[in-house]
Design a protein around this motif. Sequence first.
Motif, PDB file in Angstrom:
ATOM      1  N   MET A 186     -70.575 -50.091  15.207  1.00  0.00           N
ATOM      2  CA  MET A 186     -69.681 -49.015  15.008  1.00  0.00           C
ATOM      3  C   MET A 186     -68.705 -49.223  13.634  1.00  0.00           C
ATOM      4  N   LEU A 187     -68.590 -48.286  12.772  1.00  0.00           N
ATOM      5  CA  LEU A 187     -67.680 -48.576  11.763  1.00  0.00           C
ATOM      6  C   LEU A 187     -66.788 -47.419  11.723  1.00  0.00           C
ATOM      7  N   ILE A 188     -65.395 -47.750  11.748  1.00  0.00           N
ATOM      8  CA  ILE A 188     -64.413 -46.795  11.756  1.00  0.00           C
ATOM      9  C   ILE A 188     -63.544 -47.219  10.679  1.00  0.00           C
ATOM     10  N   GLU A 189     -63.131 -46.266   9.842  1.00  0.00           N
ATOM     11  CA  GLU A 189     -62.242 -46.461   8.981  1.00  0.00           C
ATOM     12  C   GLU A 189     -60.799 -46.179   9.444  1.00  0.00           C
ATOM     13  N   ARG A 190     -59.993 -47.072   9.463  1.00  0.00           N
ATOM     14  CA  ARG A 190     -58.498 -46.962  10.061  1.00  0.00           C
ATOM     15  C   ARG A 190     -57.830 -45.687   9.365  1.00  0.00           C
ATOM     16  N   LYS A 191     -57.804 -45.602   8.249  1.00  0.00           N
ATOM     17  CA  LYS A 191     -56.915 -44.653   7.535  1.00  0.00           C
ATOM     18  C   LYS A 191     -57.250 -43.366   7.837  1.00  0.00           C
ATOM     19  N   LYS A 192     -58.685 -42.914   8.448  1.00  0.00           N
ATOM     20  CA  LYS A 192     -59.058 -41.629   8.783  1.00  0.00           C
ATOM     21  C   LYS A 192     -58.484 -41.068  10.293  1.00  0.00           C
ATOM     22  N   TYR A 193     -57.981 -41.954  10.865  1.00  0.00           N
ATOM     23  CA  TYR A 193     -57.410 -41.740  12.268  1.00  0.00           C
ATOM     24  C   TYR A 193     -55.896 -42.009  12.587  1.00  0.00           C
ATOM     25  N   LYS A 194     -55.326 -40.762  12.760  1.00  0.00           N
ATOM     26  CA  LYS A 194     -53.640 -40.889  13.201  1.00  0.00           C
ATOM     27  C   LYS A 194     -53.341 -41.866  13.963  1.00  0.00           C
ATOM     28  N   ASN A 195     -53.903 -42.215  15.042  1.00  0.00           N
ATOM     29  CA  ASN A 195     -53.914 -42.969  16.210  1.00  0.00           C
ATOM     30  C   ASN A 195     -54.828 -43.843  16.352  1.00  0.00           C
ATOM     31  N   PHE A 196     -55.167 -44.579  15.395  1.00  0.00           N
ATOM     32  CA  PHE A 196     -56.334 -45.718  15.260  1.00  0.00           C
ATOM     33  C   PHE A 196     -56.082 -46.389  16.338  1.00  0.00           C
ATOM     34  N   ASN A 197     -54.881 -47.238  16.860  1.00  0.00           N
ATOM     35  CA  ASN A 197     -54.638 -48.109  17.695  1.00  0.00           C
ATOM     36  C   ASN A 197     -55.211 -47.609  19.084  1.00  0.00           C
ATOM     37  N   LEU A 198     -54.955 -46.073  19.465  1.00  0.00           N
ATOM     38  CA  LEU A 198     -55.329 -45.803  20.555  1.00  0.00           C
ATOM     39  C   LEU A 198     -56.786 -45.626  20.682  1.00  0.00           C
ATOM     40  N   LEU A 199     -57.332 -45.018  19.778  1.00  0.00           N
ATOM     41  CA  LEU A 199     -58.914 -45.086  19.557  1.00  0.00           C
ATOM     42  C   LEU A 199     -59.434 -46.377  19.688  1.00  0.00           C
ATOM     43  N   LEU A 200     -59.057 -47.428  19.061  1.00  0.00           N
ATOM     44  CA  LEU A 200     -59.515 -48.722  19.207  1.00  0.00           C
ATOM     45  C   LEU A 200     -59.465 -49.376  20.655  1.00  0.00           C
ATOM     46  N   LYS A 201     -58.149 -48.929  21.279  1.00  0.00           N
ATOM     47  CA  LYS A 201     -58.133 -49.449  22.790  1.00  0.00           C
ATOM     48  C   LYS A 201     -59.017 -48.732  23.743  1.00  0.00           C
ATOM     49  N   VAL A 202     -59.212 -47.530  23.548  1.00  0.00           N
ATOM     50  CA  VAL A 202     -60.116 -46.594  24.373  1.00  0.00           C
ATOM     51  C   VAL A 202     -61.595 -47.409  24.015  1.00  0.00           C
ATOM     52  N   LEU A 203     -61.904 -47.289  22.959  1.00  0.00           N
ATOM     53  CA  LEU A 203     -63.276 -48.103  22.796  1.00  0.00           C
ATOM     54  C   LEU A 203     -63.397 -49.399  23.338  1.00  0.00           C
ATOM     55  N   LEU A 204     -62.327 -50.138  23.258  1.00  0.00           N
ATOM     56  CA  LEU A 204     -62.620 -51.495  23.802  1.00  0.00           C
ATOM     57  C   LEU A 204     -62.560 -51.701  25.406  1.00  0.00           C
ATOM     58  N   ASP A 205     -61.826 -50.662  26.031  1.00  0.00           N
ATOM     59  CA  ASP A 205     -61.667 -50.470  27.220  1.00  0.00           C
ATOM     60  C   ASP A 205     -62.895 -49.908  28.060  1.00  0.00           C
ATOM     61  N   ARG A 206     -63.397 -48.824  27.166  1.00  0.00           N
ATOM     62  CA  ARG A 206     -64.759 -48.125  27.800  1.00  0.00           C
ATOM     63  C   ARG A 206     -66.124 -49.092  27.544  1.00  0.00           C
ATOM     64  N   PHE A 207     -66.273 -49.590  26.401  1.00  0.00           N
ATOM     65  CA  PHE A 207     -67.447 -50.508  26.076  1.00  0.00           C
ATOM     66  C   PHE A 207     -67.212 -51.963  26.121  1.00  0.00           C
ATOM     67  N   ILE A 258     -50.859 -51.678  16.551  1.00  0.00           N
ATOM     68  CA  ILE A 258     -52.061 -52.060  16.786  1.00  0.00           C
ATOM     69  C   ILE A 258     -52.190 -53.397  17.745  1.00  0.00           C
ATOM     70  N   ILE A 259     -51.305 -54.329  17.211  1.00  0.00           N
ATOM     71  CA  ILE A 259     -51.470 -55.505  18.073  1.00  0.00           C
ATOM     72  C   ILE A 259     -50.939 -55.241  19.553  1.00  0.00           C
ATOM     73  N   GLU A 260     -49.789 -54.709  19.557  1.00  0.00           N
ATOM     74  CA  GLU A 260     -49.287 -54.581  20.970  1.00  0.00           C
ATOM     75  C   GLU A 260     -50.319 -53.678  21.818  1.00  0.00           C
ATOM     76  N   GLY A 261     -50.974 -52.703  21.078  1.00  0.00           N
ATOM     77  CA  GLY A 261     -52.047 -52.122  21.806  1.00  0.00           C
ATOM     78  C   GLY A 261     -53.190 -52.478  22.263  1.00  0.00           C
ATOM     79  N   LEU A 262     -53.528 -53.623  21.579  1.00  0.00           N
ATOM     80  CA  LEU A 262     -54.521 -54.676  21.961  1.00  0.00           C
ATOM     81  C   LEU A 262     -54.190 -55.762  22.642  1.00  0.00           C
ATOM     82  N   ALA A 263     -53.192 -56.067  23.113  1.00  0.00           N
ATOM     83  CA  ALA A 263     -52.799 -57.280  23.961  1.00  0.00           C
ATOM     84  C   ALA A 263     -53.810 -57.598  24.761  1.00  0.00           C
ATOM     85  N   GLY A 264     -54.105 -58.937  24.836  1.00  0.00           N
ATOM     86  CA  GLY A 264     -55.209 -59.384  25.697  1.00  0.00           C
ATOM     87  C   GLY A 264     -56.690 -59.207  25.127  1.00  0.00           C
TER      88      GLY A 264
END
Length: 135
Positions: free
Chosen positions: A1-22, A41-47
């Motif tokens: 999946m390719l996601i362009e960071r600048k297209k999403y206001k809350n990119f860190n939340l989207l990435l966190k949800v994707l990582l937790d879901r999949f 983003i780093i804080e949202g992806l801790a671990g």
Amino acid sequence: MLIERKKYKNFNLLLKVLLDRFVDKKFICTSSGNYIWTNEIIEGLAGRALKIEVYPLDFEEFLVFKWVKYNNELIDSEIKFKAYLPYFLEYITFWWYPKVVLSDLSNKILILKSILDSVLIRDLKEFLKQEQVID
């Protein structure tokens, strides 16, 4: 999946949800600059994330890619200069991206143009927040 960071206001939340879901999937997020690695983003992806920085080749690494052995024991600087000058000129002319180093002349130019268009100009636009930086 390719996601362009600048297209999403809350990119860190989207990435966190994707990582937790999949959890059975691996995601590779890349960036030509530091845009993707903000503290938010780093804080949202801790671990969940590993940041790996890839640097361009230095001159000795460049020589390895060209199958040239660097002889640091050459005492006469003029001999050393003459031995490595053609390689140094290529190094400073065509930059030090591994793909460029390993390509022939016509492909070097195409690759560098692509890097310039897709990375440097895009990042500059993002940095300056302008639609048109270079005509």
